[in-house]
Design a protein around this motif. Structure first.
Motif, PDB file in Angstrom:
ATOM      1  N   LEU A 141      -0.190   1.984  -2.666  1.00 52.86           N
ATOM      2  CA  LEU A 141       0.484   0.858  -3.320  1.00 52.86           C
ATOM      3  C   LEU A 141       1.354   1.336  -4.476  1.00 52.86           C
ATOM      4  O   LEU A 141       2.469   0.833  -4.677  1.00 52.86           O
ATOM      5  N   ALA A 142       0.863   2.319  -5.243  1.00 64.20           N
ATOM      6  CA  ALA A 142       1.648   2.846  -6.359  1.00 64.20           C
ATOM      7  C   ALA A 142       2.918   3.520  -5.870  1.00 64.20           C
ATOM      8  O   ALA A 142       3.976   3.434  -6.517  1.00 64.20           O
ATOM      9  N   LEU A 143       2.844   4.174  -4.726  1.00 66.46           N
ATOM     10  CA  LEU A 143       4.021   4.844  -4.161  1.00 66.46           C
ATOM     11  C   LEU A 143       4.986   3.836  -3.542  1.00 66.46           C
ATOM     12  O   LEU A 143       6.190   3.874  -3.795  1.00 66.46           O
ATOM     13  N   LEU A 144       4.455   2.926  -2.732  1.00 65.34           N
ATOM     14  CA  LEU A 144       5.310   1.958  -2.051  1.00 65.34           C
ATOM     15  C   LEU A 144       6.012   1.032  -3.030  1.00 65.34           C
ATOM     16  O   LEU A 144       7.173   0.653  -2.817  1.00 65.34           O
ATOM     17  N   ALA A 145       5.350   0.696  -4.122  1.00 67.64           N
ATOM     18  CA  ALA A 145       5.937  -0.223  -5.106  1.00 67.64           C
ATOM     19  C   ALA A 145       7.201   0.329  -5.735  1.00 67.64           C
ATOM     20  O   ALA A 145       8.035  -0.439  -6.231  1.00 67.64           O
ATOM     21  N   HIS A 146       7.375   1.644  -5.722  1.00 60.00           N
ATOM     22  CA  HIS A 146       8.533   2.255  -6.364  1.00 60.00           C
ATOM     23  C   HIS A 146       9.540   2.794  -5.352  1.00 60.00           C
ATOM     24  O   HIS A 146      10.439   3.568  -5.710  1.00 60.00           O
ATOM     25  N   GLU A 147       9.378   2.389  -4.092  1.00 61.86           N
ATOM     26  CA  GLU A 147      10.368   2.736  -3.081  1.00 61.86           C
ATOM     27  C   GLU A 147      11.482   1.696  -3.067  1.00 61.86           C
ATOM     28  O   GLU A 147      11.407   0.679  -3.749  1.00 61.86           O
ATOM     29  N   THR A 148      12.504   1.933  -2.268  1.00 62.60           N
ATOM     30  CA  THR A 148      13.640   1.017  -2.203  1.00 62.60           C
ATOM     31  C   THR A 148      13.216  -0.313  -1.586  1.00 62.60           C
ATOM     32  O   THR A 148      12.236  -0.398  -0.834  1.00 62.60           O
ATOM     33  N   ALA A 149      13.985  -1.337  -1.903  1.00 64.34           N
ATOM     34  CA  ALA A 149      13.700  -2.659  -1.344  1.00 64.34           C
ATOM     35  C   ALA A 149      13.783  -2.628   0.179  1.00 64.34           C
ATOM     36  O   ALA A 149      12.994  -3.284   0.869  1.00 64.34           O
ATOM     37  N   ALA A 150      14.719  -1.846   0.711  1.00 65.61           N
ATOM     38  CA  ALA A 150      14.877  -1.771   2.164  1.00 65.61           C
ATOM     39  C   ALA A 150      13.643  -1.160   2.811  1.00 65.61           C
ATOM     40  O   ALA A 150      13.171  -1.635   3.847  1.00 65.61           O
ATOM     41  N   VAL A 181       2.376  -4.327  -9.245  1.00 64.03           N
ATOM     42  CA  VAL A 181       2.270  -2.891  -9.550  1.00 64.03           C
ATOM     43  C   VAL A 181       3.452  -2.447 -10.395  1.00 64.03           C
ATOM     44  O   VAL A 181       3.297  -1.724 -11.387  1.00 64.03           O
ATOM     45  N   ARG A 182       4.651  -2.880 -10.025  1.00 63.88           N
ATOM     46  CA  ARG A 182       5.832  -2.508 -10.806  1.00 63.88           C
ATOM     47  C   ARG A 182       5.773  -3.102 -12.210  1.00 63.88           C
ATOM     48  O   ARG A 182       6.198  -2.471 -13.181  1.00 63.88           O
ATOM     49  N   ARG A 183       5.233  -4.294 -12.317  1.00 62.63           N
ATOM     50  CA  ARG A 183       5.196  -4.977 -13.612  1.00 62.63           C
ATOM     51  C   ARG A 183       4.202  -4.327 -14.565  1.00 62.63           C
ATOM     52  O   ARG A 183       4.509  -4.122 -15.739  1.00 62.63           O
ATOM     53  N   ILE A 184       3.006  -4.002 -14.083  1.00 64.41           N
ATOM     54  CA  ILE A 184       1.972  -3.491 -14.988  1.00 64.41           C
ATOM     55  C   ILE A 184       1.892  -1.964 -14.993  1.00 64.41           C
ATOM     56  O   ILE A 184       1.245  -1.384 -15.866  1.00 64.41           O
ATOM     57  N   LEU A 198     -13.370   0.742  -5.444  1.00 60.35           N
ATOM     58  CA  LEU A 198     -12.165   0.233  -6.107  1.00 60.35           C
ATOM     59  C   LEU A 198     -11.410   1.423  -6.663  1.00 60.35           C
ATOM     60  O   LEU A 198     -12.020   2.350  -7.210  1.00 60.35           O
ATOM     61  N   SER A 199     -10.097   1.403  -6.531  1.00 61.35           N
ATOM     62  CA  SER A 199      -9.293   2.491  -7.092  1.00 61.35           C
ATOM     63  C   SER A 199      -8.229   1.955  -8.030  1.00 61.35           C
ATOM     64  O   SER A 199      -7.717   0.844  -7.845  1.00 61.35           O
ATOM     65  N   VAL A 200      -7.936   2.742  -9.043  1.00 59.46           N
ATOM     66  CA  VAL A 200      -6.845   2.469  -9.973  1.00 59.46           C
ATOM     67  C   VAL A 200      -5.893   3.653  -9.874  1.00 59.46           C
ATOM     68  O   VAL A 200      -6.311   4.799 -10.033  1.00 59.46           O
ATOM     69  N   ALA A 201      -4.619   3.380  -9.577  1.00 58.19           N
ATOM     70  CA  ALA A 201      -3.649   4.446  -9.332  1.00 58.19           C
ATOM     71  C   ALA A 201      -2.391   4.230 -10.151  1.00 58.19           C
ATOM     72  O   ALA A 201      -2.016   3.092 -10.456  1.00 58.19           O
ATOM     73  N   ALA A 202      -1.731   5.338 -10.494  1.00 62.06           N
ATOM     74  CA  ALA A 202      -0.478   5.279 -11.242  1.00 62.06           C
ATOM     75  C   ALA A 202       0.520   6.261 -10.628  1.00 62.06           C
ATOM     76  O   ALA A 202       0.124   7.308 -10.104  1.00 62.06           O
ATOM     77  N   PRO A 203       1.809   5.941 -10.691  1.00 62.78           N
ATOM     78  CA  PRO A 203       2.819   6.827 -10.107  1.00 62.78           C
ATOM     79  C   PRO A 203       3.079   8.047 -10.978  1.00 62.78           C
ATOM     80  O   PRO A 203       2.979   7.993 -12.207  1.00 62.78           O
ATOM     81  N   VAL A 204       3.419   9.134 -10.314  1.00 59.83           N
ATOM     82  CA  VAL A 204       3.807  10.385 -10.977  1.00 59.83           C
ATOM     83  C   VAL A 204       5.303  10.565 -10.751  1.00 59.83           C
ATOM     84  O   VAL A 204       5.780  10.490  -9.612  1.00 59.83           O
TER      85      VAL A 204
END
Length: 260
Positions: A141-150, A181-184, A198-204
């Protein structure tokens, strides 16, 4: 039986016959899983063994060879990233004593490239090299949230596999989750792969600011203290990002739009 495939395609089919569920294969199994005749499978397996991509034990069973591992270690999203990340992953483990993971995106899946297991932590269905769909994991989810809209639109339009009754399978819910994800700045994935985790993840972030990987901590769902985990995971992600050459935007390096 080969279906008109080229020689390189047949060679790759032999390697693709091996996975986490099938790390050791007989020649007959290679032939069946690769969709090749026994004669062709034997010829290609022999060539791969001579080069070192495969190894054959005394029982005639084939395994992935060390030379293939040596070559794979040259991937910039593999060993190099792990070496930069490991000190921060170890710090995150010491702060939580829970399972710590590092993953990258490969198509519609996450690939786990590092994992530190807590001795008494919740059991997880993860190991280095394992793949899972993006929507079912915190790192995904952390990775997909920062991919392109397409790319997000294409992914949401595809089949969303369910692993528990809590796995996100509704495209509209997935879109809302990615927006959160993008917001928080972090992803919280609860009971999506197993009912007890349960997992908590952040983008690198990489040097250009784009997301290169994701780091997560996995804890038991029952009693999970998410607000206490978020700062620790963010700190680990920020440390890895800086190690990769990322610098936050904003005055005097105080952070900006690409912060984790």
């Amino acid at each position: 039986m080969t279906g008109g495939r080229s020689a390189p395609e047949r060679l790759l089919a032999v390697l693709a016959a091996f996975d986490h569920a099938h790390p050791a294969l007989s020649l007959t199994a290679i032939s069946r899983r690769a969709g090749l005749s026994l004669t062709t499978a034997h010829r290609l397996a022999a060539a791969l063994t001579a080069w070192g991509a495969l190894e054959r034990d005394t029982d005639g069973v084939y395994h992935v060879g060390l030379r293939l591992w040596e070559t794979a270690a040259l991937a910039p999203r593999g060993l190099a990233l792990r070496q930069v990340a490991l000190p921060y992953l170890e710090d995150l483990y010491e702060a939580t004593h829970e399972n710590v993971q590092l993953a990258v995106r490969d198509g519609d899946e996450v690939v786990y490239i590092e994992w530190i297991s807590g001795r008494s932590a919740v059991g997880v269905r993860i190991q280095v090299g394992a793949r899972w769909p993006l929507h079912a994991t915190g790192v995904g989810l952390a990775l997909l949230a920062h991919e392109t809209a397409a790319l997000q639109d294409t992914y949401c339009a595809g089949p969303l596999a369910a692993f528990t009754s809590h796995t996100i399978t509704d495209p509209a819910l997935l879109r809302r989750t990615l927006a959160d994800v993008r917001r928080i700045g972090v992803a919280v994935s609860a009971r999506q792969v197993t009912d007890d985790a349960l997992s908590v993840a952040a983008p690198v972030h990489g040097p250009a600011g784009t997301v290169a990987a994701a780091v997560s901590v996995v804890v038991p769902y029952s009693g999970a203290r998410v607000p206490a985990l978020i700062p620790a995971v963010r700190l680990a992600a920020r440390g890895i990002s800086r190690g990769l050459g990322w610098r936050p935007e904003g005055p005097a390096g105080t952070g900006g739009g690409t912060g984790t």
